[in-house]
Design an enzyme around this catalytic site. Structure first.
Site, short mmCIF file in Angstrom:
data_model
loop_
_atom_site.label_atom_id
_atom_site.label_comp_id
_atom_site.label_asym_id
_atom_site.label_seq_id
_atom_site.Cartn_x
_atom_site.Cartn_y
_atom_site.Cartn_z
N HIS A 1 -9.95 1.37 2.35
CA HIS A 1 -9.51 2.79 2.69
C HIS A 1 -10.65 3.80 3.11
O HIS A 1 -10.75 4.77 3.67
CB HIS A 1 -8.82 3.42 1.34
CG HIS A 1 -7.31 3.06 1.49
ND1 HIS A 1 -6.44 3.34 2.48
CD2 HIS A 1 -6.55 2.31 0.49
CE1 HIS A 1 -5.14 2.35 2.00
NE2 HIS A 1 -5.37 1.97 1.00
N CYS B 1 0.85 -1.20 -0.08
CA CYS B 1 0.05 -0.07 0.00
C CYS B 1 0.81 1.14 -0.17
O CYS B 1 2.08 1.32 0.70
CB CYS B 1 -0.88 0.09 1.22
SG CYS B 1 -1.90 1.42 1.49
N HIS C 1 -9.04 -3.94 -0.97
CA HIS C 1 -8.13 -3.17 -0.36
C HIS C 1 -8.35 -1.64 -0.34
O HIS C 1 -8.32 -1.01 0.65
CB HIS C 1 -6.91 -3.41 -1.08
CG HIS C 1 -5.61 -2.64 -0.40
ND1 HIS C 1 -4.51 -2.99 0.12
CD2 HIS C 1 -5.46 -1.33 -0.68
CE1 HIS C 1 -3.86 -2.14 0.40
NE2 HIS C 1 -4.22 -1.10 -0.16
N GLU C 2 -8.86 -1.22 -1.71
CA GLU C 2 -8.93 -0.10 -1.97
C GLU C 2 -10.32 0.61 -1.10
O GLU C 2 -10.45 1.62 -0.58
CB GLU C 2 -9.22 0.50 -3.51
CG GLU C 2 -7.95 0.28 -4.39
CD GLU C 2 -6.93 0.92 -3.73
OE1 GLU C 2 -7.00 2.11 -3.02
OE2 GLU C 2 -5.66 0.40 -3.87
NI NI Z 1 -3.53 1.02 0.19
#
Ligand code: NI
Length: 184
Positions: free
Chosen positions: A148, A102, A144-145
């Site tokens: 966030h 990341c 994953h995104e």
């Molecule tokens: Ni990331």
């Protein structure tokens, strides 16, 4: 266009739940996306979520790769997925564990469990709604995104902290670390 500063783990904004984008078609949203794209390409990353550049909005940009080994071509705009207000749902409970990195956790890698197959919806910059399914590496990248936007970084999802370390060491010892055959 501008290259924006990338927030690193420890910055409080990375722990916040990002706000819904009320007008995906606004000039402001388009400007954020264009600056995120310039920032992502400059950093050499695969994907970026707005909170990573200190903008607490539900915006993700992500290049479509089917595997980690596939080469990333920033010039191919058809490979770029711009997601405003994405919503993700797992298609089944099947999980897989694989390595992630990341831009907000520079120099490190960790093995993270994720759903293998997801369905997801999002709005584009024209305000058009889309729905699709993804699996494997790309499904992992989307999850994953999307994390966030929920104030989560991948280290918070690592179950075995022995599988979290500096990228150069991890890559050097990948065979040994993968020996438990956890890989999807
Ligand atoms: Ni990331």
């Amino acid at each position: 266009m501008a290259i924006l500063k990338i927030a690193k783990m420890g910055a409080p904004i990375l722990g916040e739940i990002a706000e819904e984008v009320l007008d995906p078609t606004s000039q402001e949203t388009a400007n954020v996306v264009s600056n995120m794209l310039e920032t992502l390409i400059d950093a050499g990353g695969l994907g970026l979520a707005a909170p990573q550049v200190y903008i607490s909005k539900r915006i993700i940009i992500l290049f479509r790769l089917s595997s980690r080994e596939e080469e990333l071509n920033y010039d191919d705009a058809t490979n770029l997925l711009i997601m405003i207000n994405p919503v993700i749902e797992p298609v089944s409970n099947k999980m897989g564990v694989d390595w992630e990195a990341c831009l907000s956790v520079p120099g490190m890698m960790g093995a993270v469990p994720r759903y293998k197959k997801i369905s997801y919806t999002w709005s584009d910059l024209q305000g058009k709604k889309h729905e699709d399914q993804a699996e494997g590496f790309f499904a992992r990248a989307i999850q994953h995104e999307n994390d966030h936007l929920e104030g989560l970084l991948y280290p918070q999802r690592i179950e075995d902290l022995q599988l979290f370390g500096f990228s150069d060491e991890v890559n050097r010892n990948l065979d040994l670390l993968n020996k438990g055959s956890f890989k999807e």
